[in-house]
Design an enzyme around this catalytic site. Sequence first.
Site: not given
Length: 297
Positions: A91, A249
């Site tokens: 992400d 991430h």
Amino acid sequence: MIQKLMKKGGIDDGKPRLFVLCAIVILVLAIACGVGGCRHESGETKAVDATPESTPRPAPKIPLASSQNDLLKIAVEAKGSESKICYLTFDDGPTNTITPAILDVLKQYGVKATFFMLGSMIEKNPDMAKRVFDEGHLLANHTYSHDYHALYATGESFMAEVKKVEELIRKVTGEEPFKLVRFPGGGHNAGKYGEHKQRYKMLLQENGYYFADWNALNGDAEGGNRSADQLLARMQETATQKNIVVLMHDAAAKRTTADALPAIIEYLRGQGYEFRRMDEIPYYPEVEETVETSMEL
Ligand SMILES: [Zn+2]
């Protein structure tokens, strides 16, 4: 012998011939009548069937998102594969610092993943978004701004961000995007915007989108600057289900996420997981019968 039997059957005399003719006439009349009767009956049946169809269905009582478009739920409950399946997700990118390091590792191990991108980051680093696409990964939607206050203010603001990212992905890839959104902060019903998010799930569903949270993670967003060893340990601790969607991430500060990735992939492989993109779930509710049939074969 056969000729004798034919004669015995009554073709040698006029009376039986008349009898046969009468029988045929009666039979034809009976069939014609029967068909007419059937036609009439089927007409009545149709009229009876039409009544419930025209009755309006009651509106759903609870305005919550159906699990139908929850891709995490679909992935976790997936039938159609005996293997354990892992969906790695990244992400908040793409970034020019961490995304390339992650892509290098994924290429080295022959693993495909899903990148939930921010529209603002695609605008900043369009070439990196393109590289993610060119290397065979799935580009998914993490909204434009990630700014909770602006994003979750209204249904209009939320959908406007989603559509904006979709357009950016379309521009980068030249393809129609897979309609998959991850809510910044997760889609669960908790916190200041929890109830808003449940309503926005309905909007996503109405617009043909899937949404997906996660059921495993490396902990790279749980605070502190975690070392690669700590990220691996958190991964090992949370990879407990047969099918896992892993939250990680590729934001600019997540150097250790890239550092820990080889050990994480090796660990998960050792546990028997196969890696897939989130648009490669081997089972969708609407094709259940097809999948089960092919399994039996
Ligand atoms: Zn995020």
